[in-house]
Design an enzyme around this catalytic site. Structure first.
Site, short mmCIF file in Angstrom:
data_model
loop_
_atom_site.label_atom_id
_atom_site.label_comp_id
_atom_site.label_asym_id
_atom_site.label_seq_id
_atom_site.Cartn_x
_atom_site.Cartn_y
_atom_site.Cartn_z
CE LYS A 128 15.43 41.92 14.57
NZ LYS A 128 15.67 41.61 15.69
CG ASP A 168 17.96 44.31 14.74
OD1 ASP A 168 18.44 43.60 15.71
OD2 ASP A 168 18.53 44.67 13.72
P1 NDP Z 1 22.97 50.04 15.54
O1 NDP Z 1 22.28 50.59 14.22
O2 NDP Z 1 22.52 51.04 16.94
O3 NDP Z 1 24.48 50.02 15.37
C1 NDP Z 1 24.95 48.93 14.45
C2 NDP Z 1 26.51 48.91 14.37
O4 NDP Z 1 27.00 48.02 13.42
C3 NDP Z 1 26.86 50.41 13.62
O5 NDP Z 1 28.04 50.71 14.28
C4 NDP Z 1 27.23 50.09 12.33
O6 NDP Z 1 27.78 50.90 11.93
C5 NDP Z 1 27.48 48.60 12.32
N1 NDP Z 1 27.01 47.81 11.20
C6 NDP Z 1 26.05 47.70 10.68
N2 NDP Z 1 26.07 47.09 9.68
C7 NDP Z 1 27.19 46.66 9.45
C8 NDP Z 1 27.94 46.18 8.33
N3 NDP Z 1 27.19 45.68 7.18
N4 NDP Z 1 29.30 46.01 8.34
C9 NDP Z 1 29.80 46.66 9.44
N5 NDP Z 1 29.07 47.17 10.31
C10 NDP Z 1 28.02 47.21 10.28
O7 NDP Z 1 22.29 48.38 15.65
P2 NDP Z 1 22.24 47.59 17.28
O8 NDP Z 1 23.50 48.09 18.09
O9 NDP Z 1 21.08 47.71 17.65
O10 NDP Z 1 22.47 46.17 16.52
C11 NDP Z 1 23.54 45.40 16.25
C12 NDP Z 1 23.50 44.14 16.29
O11 NDP Z 1 22.93 43.36 17.64
C13 NDP Z 1 22.58 43.48 14.93
O12 NDP Z 1 22.92 42.28 14.71
C14 NDP Z 1 21.32 43.46 15.86
O13 NDP Z 1 20.37 42.51 15.24
C15 NDP Z 1 21.85 42.81 17.28
N6 NDP Z 1 20.92 43.01 18.23
C16 NDP Z 1 20.38 44.25 18.59
C17 NDP Z 1 19.33 44.17 19.51
C18 NDP Z 1 19.04 45.53 20.45
O14 NDP Z 1 18.34 45.61 21.37
N7 NDP Z 1 19.41 46.66 19.61
C19 NDP Z 1 19.16 43.05 20.46
C20 NDP Z 1 19.97 41.85 20.03
C21 NDP Z 1 20.66 41.75 19.03
P3 NDP Z 1 27.41 52.39 10.88
O15 NDP Z 1 27.57 53.12 12.20
O16 NDP Z 1 28.66 52.61 9.87
O17 NDP Z 1 26.26 51.72 10.31
O1 2IT Z 2 17.51 41.01 18.06
C1 2IT Z 2 16.80 41.22 18.85
O2 2IT Z 2 16.52 40.43 20.05
C2 2IT Z 2 16.33 42.44 19.12
N1 2IT Z 2 16.71 43.45 18.14
C3 2IT Z 2 15.63 43.21 20.18
C4 2IT Z 2 14.08 42.51 20.22
C5 2IT Z 2 13.03 43.26 20.98
O3 2IT Z 2 11.88 42.99 20.82
O4 2IT Z 2 13.44 43.77 22.07
#
Ligand code: NDP
Ligand code: 2IT
Length: 448
Positions: A128, A168
């Site tokens: 990561k 992420d």
């Molecule tokens: P994005 O940046 O697309 O979206 C994040 C969302 O979470 C936004 O709505 C953001 O609000 C909100 N957010 C972020 N930080 C905070 C905080 N401290 N308090 C409240 N709200 C918060 O990220 P992703 O959707 O890609 O990721 C979301 C989660 O999913 C993370 O935990 C990530 O590690 C996990 N994840 C992502 C994957 C992926 O493929 N993208 C795969 C597996 C897990 P704002 O717009 O106000 O910042």
């Molecule tokens: O937390 C996760 O699994 C991710 N942000 C996606 C990782 C990836 O390599 O697609």
């Protein structure tokens, strides 16, 4: 040997040599005790330091990321990549750009990623990375210069057989594009498989954008089915409104459920008619604005910056924002409102106290390393397509994703029952399944 006492000493050592890294300690505290039944059956893993080595990253990179903002001022950020474990394949895991990013957060995410990636059954190790960079309010040109500077250091550590980042929080298709461009320019190689989450037009996989959110809903659907339920007419609450949240909402609606609330870091939005996803996409993906503006466009909706999204009654909760966002009191509120299931789209969104509340109340709880594994699994499918210089259809890719999620769910239940006697213990099932795969490969590859 008392295996539980041994695991306790490993945990104490993790805390001692990684001082101040609260999230990493938390992730280790969740995983380590659940390995006891696996080690009882596999004492051969005790003598070779497998657990100690699993807790120590193979490599940790920290680097300066200097860049010029639009006013011509120099900005300095800190970049990270933790290459945690490569027993099963190249390091694989996303990059997070958020001001809160520090070494402990990257380590917790990398540690989780080892088990998650192993659970998918695909040939990917765990890693990561990210930076303490705040993308909010930055122009496209600033984002590009930041990504270029970040990659100017990171490129030397990457490669399709070495380390393959993806998105992420704060890193989506736009950032992946700029990062890929700089990697290509520096290396003079069009190495498609060095990053995943690329747009479909130039090497990305269909369904990767949707995969984490869709996969989380598939996982929740499987959990619900064990009790004879489904998403039909169910009220659902989703936290966040980013990549994972948006496609979780899309799939819930496709399955006949109704998402009545979502959020961002400034508060939460309730729309009893069901969240209008086109409006959310316009606000968050096109305008890159605040979710509160939804309520201005649609007066029947209500925005609140007090309390949390979990105050809204629901049958199913999908935390899809960030770590430790769903706390003890939120869990108590969900239980009081009769919530049946919680599936984590985010990584470690529920605090240990919240998880304990769910356990006591018998709420189905799917931990992130299982429930959100569809994102990285589809990244592995993207790598597969890149290696074959091939491109599959959306339907083909999505059906692979659905099948991976069904398998992950089934394996969690089988091992939860086999190693703990309770198939609903997805935490135990996920940790043991992931651990056994990685441990077997580490043992075979020697002490490295
Ligand atoms: P994005 O940046 O697309 O979206 C994040 C969302 O979470 C936004 O709505 C953001 O609000 C909100 N957010 C972020 N930080 C905070 C905080 N401290 N308090 C409240 N709200 C918060 O990220 P992703 O959707 O890609 O990721 C979301 C989660 O999913 C993370 O935990 C990530 O590690 C996990 N994840 C992502 C994957 C992926 O493929 N993208 C795969 C597996 C897990 P704002 O717009 O106000 O910042
Ligand atoms: O937390 C996760 O699994 C991710 N942000 C996606 C990782 C990836 O390599 O697609």
């Amino acid at each position: 040997m008392d295996v539980s006492a041994y695991l306790e000493t490993v945990y104490t050592e993790v805390c001692r040599r990684n001082p101040g890294e609260a999230e990493f300690h938390q992730a280790a505290a969740e995983v380590l005790p659940s390995l006891a039944p696996a080690l009882d059956r596999h004492p051969e893993y005790l003598g070779t330091g497998i657990v100690e080595r699993l807790c120590e990253p193979e490599r940790q990179l920290i680097f300066r990321v200097p860049w010029l903002d639009d006013r011509g001022d120099v900005q300095v950020n800190r970049g990270f990549r933790v290459e945690f474990n490569s027993a099963l394949g190249p390091y694989k895991g996303g990059l997070r750009f958020h001001p809160s990013v520090n070494l402990g957060i990257v380590k917790f995410l990398g540690f989780e990623q080892i088990f998650k990636n192993a659970l998918t059954g695909m040939a990917i190790g765990g890693g990561k990375g990210g930076a303490d960079f705040e993308p909010k309010g930055r122009s496209d040109a600033e984002i590009m210069r930041f990504c270029q500077s970040f990659m100017t250091e990171l490129y030397r550590h990457l490669g399709e057989h070495t380390d393959v980042p993806a998105g992420d929080i704060g890193v989506g298709a736009r950032e992946i594009g700029y990062l890929f461009g700089q990697y290509k320019r520096i290396t003079n190689r069009y190495e498609s498989g060095v990053l995943t989450g690329k747009p479909v037009a130039w090497g990305g996989s269909h369904a990767r954008t949707e995969a984490t959110g869709y996969g989380t809903v598939y996982f929740a659907q499987e959990m619900l089915a064990t009790r004879g339920h489904d998403f039909g007419d169910r009220h659902v609450v989703v936290s966040g409104s980013g990549n994972v949240a948006v496609y979780a909402i899309e799939k819930v609606h496709a399955l006949g459920g109704r998402v009545v609330a979502c959020s961002d870091s400034s508060g939460y939005l309730v729309d009893e008619d069901g969240i209008d996803l086109d409006l959310v996409k316009e606000i968050k993906q096109v305008r890159r604005s605040r979710i509160s503006t939804y309520a201005e466009a649609k007066p029947t909706a209500r925005f609140s910056s007090r309390g949390t999204v979990y105050d809204v009654p629901c049958d199913i909760a999908l935390p899809c924002a960030t770590q430790n966002e769903l706390r003890h009191d939120d869990a108590v509120a969900l239980v009081k409102n009769g919530t049946l299931a919680v599936a984590e789209g985010a990584n470690m969104p529920c605090t240990p106290e919240a998880v304990e509340v769910f356990r006591e109340a018998g709420v189905l709880y799917g931990p992130g390393k299982a429930a959100n594994a569809g994102g990285v699994a589809t990244s592995a499918l993207e790598m597969q397509q890149n290696a074959a210089r091939d491109s599959w259809t959306f339907d083909q890719t999505e059906s692979r994703l659905a099948s991976v999620m069904r398998t992950v769910h089934a394996q969690c239940r089988v091992n939860a029952e086999e190693y703990g006697g309770n198939p609903d213990n997805y935490v135990l099932g996920a940790n043991v399944t992931g651990f056994l795969r990685v441990a077997e490969a580490m043992a075979a590859q020697g002490v490295i």
